[in-house]
Write a protein that holds these residues in place. Structure first.
Motif, PDB file in Angstrom:
ATOM      1  N   VAL A 151       0.860  -1.177   0.000  1.00 28.87           N
ATOM      2  CA  VAL A 151       0.000   0.000   0.000  1.00 28.87           C
ATOM      3  C   VAL A 151       0.897   1.228   0.000  1.00 28.87           C
ATOM      4  O   VAL A 151       1.756   1.379   0.860  1.00 28.87           O
ATOM      5  CB  VAL A 151      -0.888   0.037   1.252  1.00 28.87           C
ATOM      6  CG1 VAL A 151      -1.845   1.212   1.171  1.00 28.87           C
ATOM      7  CG2 VAL A 151      -1.647  -1.259   1.421  1.00 28.87           C
ATOM      8  N   CYS A 152       0.700   2.065  -1.000  1.00 31.28           N
ATOM      9  CA  CYS A 152       1.463   3.305  -1.044  1.00 31.28           C
ATOM     10  C   CYS A 152       0.652   4.421  -0.411  1.00 31.28           C
ATOM     11  O   CYS A 152      -0.581   4.432  -0.495  1.00 31.28           O
ATOM     12  CB  CYS A 152       1.800   3.682  -2.473  1.00 31.28           C
ATOM     13  SG  CYS A 152       2.897   2.470  -3.215  1.00 31.28           S
ATOM     14  N   PHE A 153       1.328   5.335   0.237  1.00 31.78           N
ATOM     15  CA  PHE A 153       0.631   6.474   0.852  1.00 31.78           C
ATOM     16  C   PHE A 153       1.569   7.665   0.983  1.00 31.78           C
ATOM     17  O   PHE A 153       2.770   7.566   0.695  1.00 31.78           O
ATOM     18  CB  PHE A 153       0.037   6.085   2.200  1.00 31.78           C
ATOM     19  CG  PHE A 153       1.047   5.601   3.211  1.00 31.78           C
ATOM     20  CD1 PHE A 153       1.476   4.281   3.213  1.00 31.78           C
ATOM     21  CD2 PHE A 153       1.557   6.472   4.167  1.00 31.78           C
ATOM     22  CE1 PHE A 153       2.409   3.845   4.146  1.00 31.78           C
ATOM     23  CE2 PHE A 153       2.475   6.034   5.099  1.00 31.78           C
ATOM     24  CZ  PHE A 153       2.904   4.717   5.094  1.00 31.78           C
ATOM     25  N   VAL A 154       0.999   8.780   1.408  1.00 30.95           N
ATOM     26  CA  VAL A 154       1.728  10.047   1.397  1.00 30.95           C
ATOM     27  C   VAL A 154       1.610  10.702   2.771  1.00 30.95           C
ATOM     28  O   VAL A 154       0.518  10.745   3.341  1.00 30.95           O
ATOM     29  CB  VAL A 154       1.116  10.999   0.340  1.00 30.95           C
ATOM     30  CG1 VAL A 154       1.892  12.303   0.289  1.00 30.95           C
ATOM     31  CG2 VAL A 154       1.072  10.327  -1.022  1.00 30.95           C
ATOM     32  N   VAL A 155       2.730  11.140   3.297  1.00 31.79           N
ATOM     33  CA  VAL A 155       2.692  11.949   4.518  1.00 31.79           C
ATOM     34  C   VAL A 155       3.638  13.117   4.334  1.00 31.79           C
ATOM     35  O   VAL A 155       4.825  12.927   4.068  1.00 31.79           O
ATOM     36  CB  VAL A 155       3.151  11.141   5.750  1.00 31.79           C
ATOM     37  CG1 VAL A 155       3.006  12.002   7.007  1.00 31.79           C
ATOM     38  CG2 VAL A 155       2.368   9.860   5.909  1.00 31.79           C
ATOM     39  N   GLN A 156       3.108  14.300   4.471  1.00 30.68           N
ATOM     40  CA  GLN A 156       3.951  15.505   4.408  1.00 30.68           C
ATOM     41  C   GLN A 156       4.863  15.494   3.183  1.00 30.68           C
ATOM     42  O   GLN A 156       6.078  15.655   3.299  1.00 30.68           O
ATOM     43  CB  GLN A 156       4.788  15.606   5.688  1.00 30.68           C
ATOM     44  CG  GLN A 156       3.966  15.724   6.928  1.00 30.68           C
ATOM     45  CD  GLN A 156       4.070  17.091   7.565  1.00 30.68           C
ATOM     46  OE1 GLN A 156       4.985  17.854   7.303  1.00 30.68           O
ATOM     47  NE2 GLN A 156       3.107  17.429   8.382  1.00 30.68           N
ATOM     48  N   ARG A 197       2.375  28.417   2.287  1.00 31.39           N
ATOM     49  CA  ARG A 197       3.227  27.224   2.357  1.00 31.39           C
ATOM     50  C   ARG A 197       2.392  25.974   2.627  1.00 31.39           C
ATOM     51  O   ARG A 197       2.600  24.930   2.014  1.00 31.39           O
ATOM     52  CB  ARG A 197       4.287  27.399   3.461  1.00 31.39           C
ATOM     53  CG  ARG A 197       5.455  28.289   3.052  1.00 31.39           C
ATOM     54  CD  ARG A 197       6.616  28.147   4.018  1.00 31.39           C
ATOM     55  NE  ARG A 197       6.271  28.580   5.374  1.00 31.39           N
ATOM     56  CZ  ARG A 197       6.310  29.848   5.779  1.00 31.39           C
ATOM     57  NH1 ARG A 197       6.682  30.811   4.943  1.00 31.39           N
ATOM     58  NH2 ARG A 197       6.011  30.170   7.017  1.00 31.39           N
ATOM     59  N   ILE A 198       1.457  26.116   3.554  1.00 30.38           N
ATOM     60  CA  ILE A 198       0.610  24.959   3.865  1.00 30.38           C
ATOM     61  C   ILE A 198      -0.165  24.537   2.626  1.00 30.38           C
ATOM     62  O   ILE A 198      -0.302  23.351   2.312  1.00 30.38           O
ATOM     63  CB  ILE A 198      -0.360  25.300   5.010  1.00 30.38           C
ATOM     64  CG1 ILE A 198       0.427  25.519   6.302  1.00 30.38           C
ATOM     65  CG2 ILE A 198      -1.393  24.189   5.190  1.00 30.38           C
ATOM     66  CD1 ILE A 198      -0.381  26.087   7.435  1.00 30.38           C
ATOM     67  N   LEU A 199      -0.640  25.554   1.884  1.00 31.92           N
ATOM     68  CA  LEU A 199      -1.418  25.254   0.698  1.00 31.92           C
ATOM     69  C   LEU A 199      -0.594  24.450  -0.309  1.00 31.92           C
ATOM     70  O   LEU A 199      -1.042  23.428  -0.831  1.00 31.92           O
ATOM     71  CB  LEU A 199      -1.903  26.548   0.039  1.00 31.92           C
ATOM     72  CG  LEU A 199      -2.711  26.353  -1.237  1.00 31.92           C
ATOM     73  CD1 LEU A 199      -4.021  25.631  -0.950  1.00 31.92           C
ATOM     74  CD2 LEU A 199      -2.967  27.667  -1.943  1.00 31.92           C
ATOM     75  N   VAL A 200       0.633  24.919  -0.530  1.00 35.44           N
ATOM     76  CA  VAL A 200       1.492  24.228  -1.484  1.00 35.44           C
ATOM     77  C   VAL A 200       1.700  22.778  -1.050  1.00 35.44           C
ATOM     78  O   VAL A 200       1.581  21.845  -1.845  1.00 35.44           O
ATOM     79  CB  VAL A 200       2.858  24.951  -1.608  1.00 35.44           C
ATOM     80  CG1 VAL A 200       3.842  24.123  -2.416  1.00 35.44           C
ATOM     81  CG2 VAL A 200       2.662  26.326  -2.259  1.00 35.44           C
ATOM     82  N   GLN A 201       1.972  22.618   0.227  1.00 35.64           N
ATOM     83  CA  GLN A 201       2.206  21.275   0.736  1.00 35.64           C
ATOM     84  C   GLN A 201       0.968  20.396   0.555  1.00 35.64           C
ATOM     85  O   GLN A 201       1.052  19.239   0.133  1.00 35.64           O
ATOM     86  CB  GLN A 201       2.603  21.364   2.209  1.00 35.64           C
ATOM     87  CG  GLN A 201       3.062  20.044   2.783  1.00 35.64           C
ATOM     88  CD  GLN A 201       2.406  19.764   4.108  1.00 35.64           C
ATOM     89  OE1 GLN A 201       2.479  20.590   5.017  1.00 35.64           O
ATOM     90  NE2 GLN A 201       1.749  18.624   4.217  1.00 35.64           N
ATOM     91  N   LYS A 202      -0.177  20.963   0.866  1.00 36.77           N
ATOM     92  CA  LYS A 202      -1.419  20.189   0.739  1.00 36.77           C
ATOM     93  C   LYS A 202      -1.670  19.840  -0.726  1.00 36.77           C
ATOM     94  O   LYS A 202      -2.123  18.735  -1.041  1.00 36.77           O
ATOM     95  CB  LYS A 202      -2.610  21.000   1.271  1.00 36.77           C
ATOM     96  CG  LYS A 202      -2.525  21.280   2.757  1.00 36.77           C
ATOM     97  CD  LYS A 202      -3.524  20.464   3.549  1.00 36.77           C
ATOM     98  CE  LYS A 202      -3.408  20.815   5.019  1.00 36.77           C
ATOM     99  NZ  LYS A 202      -3.918  19.764   5.889  1.00 36.77           N
ATOM    100  N   GLN A 203      -1.377  20.803  -1.599  1.00 35.09           N
ATOM    101  CA  GLN A 203      -1.594  20.544  -3.014  1.00 35.09           C
ATOM    102  C   GLN A 203      -0.669  19.440  -3.502  1.00 35.09           C
ATOM    103  O   GLN A 203      -1.084  18.574  -4.268  1.00 35.09           O
ATOM    104  CB  GLN A 203      -1.381  21.835  -3.815  1.00 35.09           C
ATOM    105  CG  GLN A 203      -2.584  22.750  -3.745  1.00 35.09           C
ATOM    106  CD  GLN A 203      -2.298  24.134  -4.294  1.00 35.09           C
ATOM    107  OE1 GLN A 203      -1.140  24.571  -4.321  1.00 35.09           O
ATOM    108  NE2 GLN A 203      -3.344  24.824  -4.722  1.00 35.09           N
ATOM    109  N   ASN A 204       0.576  19.491  -3.052  1.00 32.75           N
ATOM    110  CA  ASN A 204       1.512  18.425  -3.415  1.00 32.75           C
ATOM    111  C   ASN A 204       1.020  17.074  -2.919  1.00 32.75           C
ATOM    112  O   ASN A 204       1.052  16.082  -3.632  1.00 32.75           O
ATOM    113  CB  ASN A 204       2.893  18.707  -2.813  1.00 32.75           C
ATOM    114  CG  ASN A 204       3.599  19.831  -3.554  1.00 32.75           C
ATOM    115  OD1 ASN A 204       3.233  20.145  -4.698  1.00 32.75           O
ATOM    116  ND2 ASN A 204       4.569  20.449  -2.918  1.00 32.75           N
ATOM    117  N   ASP A 205       0.583  17.073  -1.641  1.00 33.16           N
ATOM    118  CA  ASP A 205       0.079  15.835  -1.074  1.00 33.16           C
ATOM    119  C   ASP A 205      -1.101  15.307  -1.877  1.00 33.16           C
ATOM    120  O   ASP A 205      -1.193  14.119  -2.179  1.00 33.16           O
ATOM    121  CB  ASP A 205      -0.345  16.041   0.387  1.00 33.16           C
ATOM    122  CG  ASP A 205       0.861  16.018   1.325  1.00 33.16           C
ATOM    123  OD1 ASP A 205       1.988  15.882   0.821  1.00 33.16           O
ATOM    124  OD2 ASP A 205       0.663  16.143   2.550  1.00 33.16           O
TER     125      ASP A 205
END
Length: 891
Positions: free
Chosen positions: A812-817, A874-882
RNA sequence: GGUCAUGUAGCUCAGAGGUAGAGCACUACGUUGACAUCGUAGGGGUCACAGGUUCGAUCCCUGUCGUGACCACCA
């Protein structure tokens, strides 16, 4: 070796005994020169510890212990109140059981009996307070009737008398016909009751005073008082009765006639608009009487029985019987027009349960207007601060409408009024009889006559009079004592809002008068304790929680923790046994941590150790967290937020220290780590011990027993009672340090991994491999070096740092930060479930992004709060990347 | 009648002008040596309602409604 459980019952008495000395010592000696004083509200000498005492005591003790730890010379001044009426009741009842009736005793004999009783069974509450862990020195206990306090009372009374502020006056007061004494307004409480409004015909009088055929109707709830009527009043504006003004009416059942007056007191809306005026037995009527120069007619004796000039057949009847007989008589004369049920409030004395009767008597009054002005000013200008602030309003309200204080009580137990009089009515106020004699001699010498015999006023003072002097009388006033110089004004008064009037305001008034200073700087008003349904606790309701009982069952620390956690700045709090149970659970948690640390040799490690020098990421992390938490705990105490204080150390221990730190170091300590890491293990043990000791200190004010015990177990040479934990005394490596940031990041990753496993129904014990896609070089190094404790937190079998994450069966692949992870589980995974979980993650991210987008698209926000805006960006960019990554994840 | 509070998850209650929190209760899983007085994970809220201030209000202001306490009155 520590026992399996914390045995509160055995350990607590030992700790109490052990602490006595240091509690006594730190009153006069501590690291700082400054003092911290709390005058404990003196409980009634007859009292037994109830949950309200327990609550307020815990708050006071937290403050005392906290300040003592910070190095203040700390005085919690204990004492007992003689509680005039309450004690007289208790002792009278006891005597009755022995077949002695107090009335058969002389005053001196009775008072001797009270002292005897006090010696035997009074003041038990003080020992109960000690059991609660109150850090007070019982050698310093004072009593409101002890010689020093009595001296203060005499001094205060005579001073006020000679200043013309205390005087005897004939006035209408609240009278308790059971105890046969006057009461202050505050001792009277009104209860709503069903009653009857009787409409009574008062015949209009002819010229010669005989009744005519015509009559007016007066409505009353108290027909038996009609014998004291001196008028009937009607409002000036009431057109119905204008033509009758100036006429007289015949008072039923008597031969008297009384005038019909116009007075604003009468309310056309109420009753018939006509109100009977009984100046001797109603506060309003008394005022009306004064306006119209009516003579009050006392128709009631001290026991509430009717007396002359009431017609013979009614004399000697108690009020209830008199009422019946009056109504019968009126009925037979056809003077009762109708009866009407109403709900009205009836004044009671809570102590005796008696209906209070307004009655005119000679009483001593203290003129309070001037005193109140200064007391108001002291709070208005901030010399005294109320916590929570809103209580100042209640205080202002009362002082602005203050009435003279009726000081005298017609009972025996209390401070007898120091005034001697002669038969001609001359009065001499002095602190001793000899002095009074001298004053009398001087007085009568001027007149040239002999000195007549002096008689001391038999009344005693309201118990609250000595209470009002308490903060300074306990420190030695009226002498200019050392204690007074060093410990006055006191720092904090902790009490319930129900005695702001009784006590708080009066202490302030008299302190300003006698010492020209405030008695305390802060008044902390604690909420009222109720049961879990918000009901007042009372024996009759059977919802009383006895603090002594639950201390036996759960341990004192548990009770203290539950109470302190409830100390919100509100109006009332709800306590239930389950809260105490939770408190006990936390104490157990502490105990188990101690066992763990002991088991892993975190006890007895060298103490010459600087937490700032730690290197292991978990150590860096926990040191930083400790720094943050002790600061917030400290600030909560400074702000009287005992609830947040207990929360912060509980949260620290459970969620930070146990769930992360201990879980993390387990793998390191278990010997799974490579041998080269011996110094690392030592550092962990030392850090764990250091943090542990910091925690014990921090929690100590709330839960003194378990913390004291473990503190000693850890071999600390000095007492925890004086172990300070000022925020500035604990430094940590800067939180920007890379080790800390990475630790924080991967602790978060670990919780995400656990969460994912949970959502995918993978059993926690299921071993899996974790794959991480390389993010940066330092991060790679960090991961390589810290696999062991990460393993503890994530519970994986092996960690693989890879350049790519191909999706394979069972992965299972997943994403954190913004980081890509993959876990490979031997257990079969449900593709549907995975899809659903991922969908949820994606939706949550979308929602978050939407919110942040709408926020940062706002140009005004960017202009007004550029920093906040940038952070959000910054948070937005990170969330968008995630989000992009999540959407790219194949299932 | 006056004053002061208060309304946030099923319950008890925190909270801050900038992505709604805790404990309990609930659901699922779990006794691997600190801890079943426990652990892990999960579900659950239009922050009473209506206006206003603000770039932005659950938070500040006003009003309404509900709840509570105190004081005064109570013929």
């Amino acid at each position: 070796m520590l026992a399996k459980d914390f045995d509160a019952r055995t350990i607590e008495p030992k700790i109490i005994e052990k602490s006595k000395k240091i509690i006594a010592q730190t009153v006069t000696q501590n690291r700082k020169n400054e003092t911290f004083t709390i005058t404990l509200p003196p409980p009634n000498v007859t009292g037994s510890l109830h949950i309200g005492h327990a609550f307020t005591s815990v708050i006071q003790d937290i403050l005392l212990r906290f300040k003592r730890q910070q190095g203040f010379r700390t005085l919690g001044q204990p004492g007992l109140d003689h509680a005039g009426i309450a004690t007289q009741i208790v002792v009278s009842k006891q005597l009755e059981e022995q077949g002695i009736f107090w009335k058969d005793l002389s005053r001196a004999e009775f008072i001797r009996k009270v002292w005897e009783w006090k010696g035997k069974s009074g003041g038990q509450i003080l020992h109960q307070l000690t059991r609660m862990g109150m850090s007070i020195d019982l050698e310093r206990v004072r009593f409101t009737m002890d010689p020093k306090s009595s001296q203060a009372v005499l001094k205060a009374f005579t001073t006020l008398f000679h200043a013309g502020l205390i005087a005897k006056a004939k006035s209408i007061v609240n009278w308790d016909p059971v105890f046969k004494t006057a009461l202050s307004d505050l001792e009277v409480s009104n209860r709503e009751e069903k009653g009857t409004l009787w409409h009574i015909r008062y015949p209009l009088a002819r010229e010669d005073g005989t009744p005519s055929e015509d009559f007016i109707v007066v409505a009353t709830t108290r027909p038996e008082t009609l014998f004291g009527d001196q008028a009937v009043a009607v409002h000036h504006s009431d057109a119905r009765y204008q033509h009758l003004l100036g006429r007289r009416v015949c008072l039923p059942l008597t031969t008297r006639t009384i005038p019909l007056l116009a007075d604003e007191h009468s309310d056309p809306e109420k009753g018939t608009g006509l109100v009977k005026i009984t100046p001797a037995h109603d506060f309003n009527d008394f005022a009306v009487g004064q306006r119209h120069h009516l003579t009050p007619l006392n128709i009631m004796d001290e026991a509430g029985r009717l007396i002359s000039p009431v017609p013979k057949e009614f004399c000697g009847l108690p009020l209830q019987d008199a009422r019946k007989k009056v109504l019968e008589a009126l009925e037979s004369l056809n003077l009762l027009e109708k009866t009407e049920p109403i709900v009205h409030s009836v004044p009671y004395n809570d102590r005796s349960g008696a209906v209070v009767e307004p009655r005119i008597t000679d009483q001593w009054f203290l003129e309070t207007k001037k005193l109140a002005e200064r007391a108001l000013e002291a709070v208005e200008t901030g010399r005294i601060k109320f916590v929570p602030e809103s209580w100042a309003n209640t205080y202002f309200e009362w002082l602005r409408h203050i009435q003279p204080w009726c000081l005298s009580r017609q009972i025996w137990w209390g401070h007898q009024i120091p005034v001697w009089s002669t038969p001609d009515g001359s009065m001499f106020c002095a602190t001793t009889e000899e002095e009074a004699q001298q004053l009398a001699a001087a007085h009568f010498q001027k007149k040239g006559g002999p000195v007549p015999p002096l008689t001391r006023d038999p009344d005693v003072l309201d118990t609250w009079f000595s209470s009002a002097l308490w903060p300074f009388s306990t420190l030695g006033w009226p002498e200019d004592s050392d204690l007074l110089k060093k410990y006055y004004p006191t720092n904090v008064l902790v009490t319930g809002f129900d005695i702001i009037f009784f006590w708080v305001s009066r202490m302030i008034m008299l302190s300003l008068y006698f010492l020209d200073d405030v008695p305390f700087k802060t008044v902390y008003i604690n909420p009222l304790v109720r049961d879990k349904h918000g009901q007042k606790m009372s024996k009759s309701k059977g919802n009383v929680i006895d603090p002594l009982d639950i201390m036996d069952t759960y341990g004192t620390d548990a009770v203290r923790l539950a109470l302190a956690g409830l100390a919100i700045p509100g109006r009332d709090i709800r306590i239930s046994e389950s809260l105490v149970e939770m408190g006990r659970n936390f104490i157990t948690k502490i105990w188990n941590v101690a066992k763990f640390l002991e088991m892993h040799q975190c006890k007895g490690v060298p103490q010459n150790f600087d937490v700032q020098q730690v290197e292991h990421p978990l150590n860096v992390w926990i040191v930083q967290k400790m720094k943050v938490f002790r600061r917030s705990a400290y600030e909560h105490l400074e702000n009287y937020r005992f609830d947040l204080f207990t929360q912060s150390f509980q949260h620290f221990l459970k969620d930070i220290f146990c769930d992360v730190y201990i879980e993390g170091i387990k793998t390191c300590l278990a010997g799974l780590a490579p041998l080269k890491a011996l110094s690392e293990i030592l550092e962990i043990r030392q850090t764990a011990a250091a943090i542990w000791l910091e925690f014990l200190k921090m929690a100590h004010p709330a839960i003194p027993f378990v913390t004291d015990f473990l503190w000693s177990e850890w071999g600390q040479p000095d007492s925890i009672l004086t172990a300070g934990w000022e925020p500035e005394a604990f430094e940590a490596p800067p939180p920007e340090k890379e080790t800390y940031c990475l630790a924080e990041l991967y602790i978060f990753v670990a919780s995400e991994v656990r969460s994912l496993k949970g959502m995918l129904d993978i059993p926690p014990s299921e071993k899996f491999d974790l794959f991480v896609k390389t993010f940066s070089a330092p991060e790679k190094t960090f991961l390589e070096q810290n696999q062991n404790w990460l393993k503890g937190l994530c519970r994986f079998k092996d960690l693989h740092i890879v350049d790519d994450l191909p999706l394979e069966k069972g992965r299972v692949c997943f994403v954190v930060q913004e980081r890509d992870f993959c876990l490979e589980s031997p257990a079969a995974l449900d593709a549907q479930k995975i899809k659903a979980v991922f969908q949820k993650k994606i939706e949550q991210l979308r929602l978050d992004i939407q919110k942040i987008e709408s926020k940062i698209q706002n140009e005004a926000y960017k202009k007004a709060q550029p920093q906040g805006w940038a952070a959000d960006q910054r948070i937005l960019v990170q969330k968008q990347n995630d989000l992009a990554k999540w959407q790219g994840v194949k299932v």
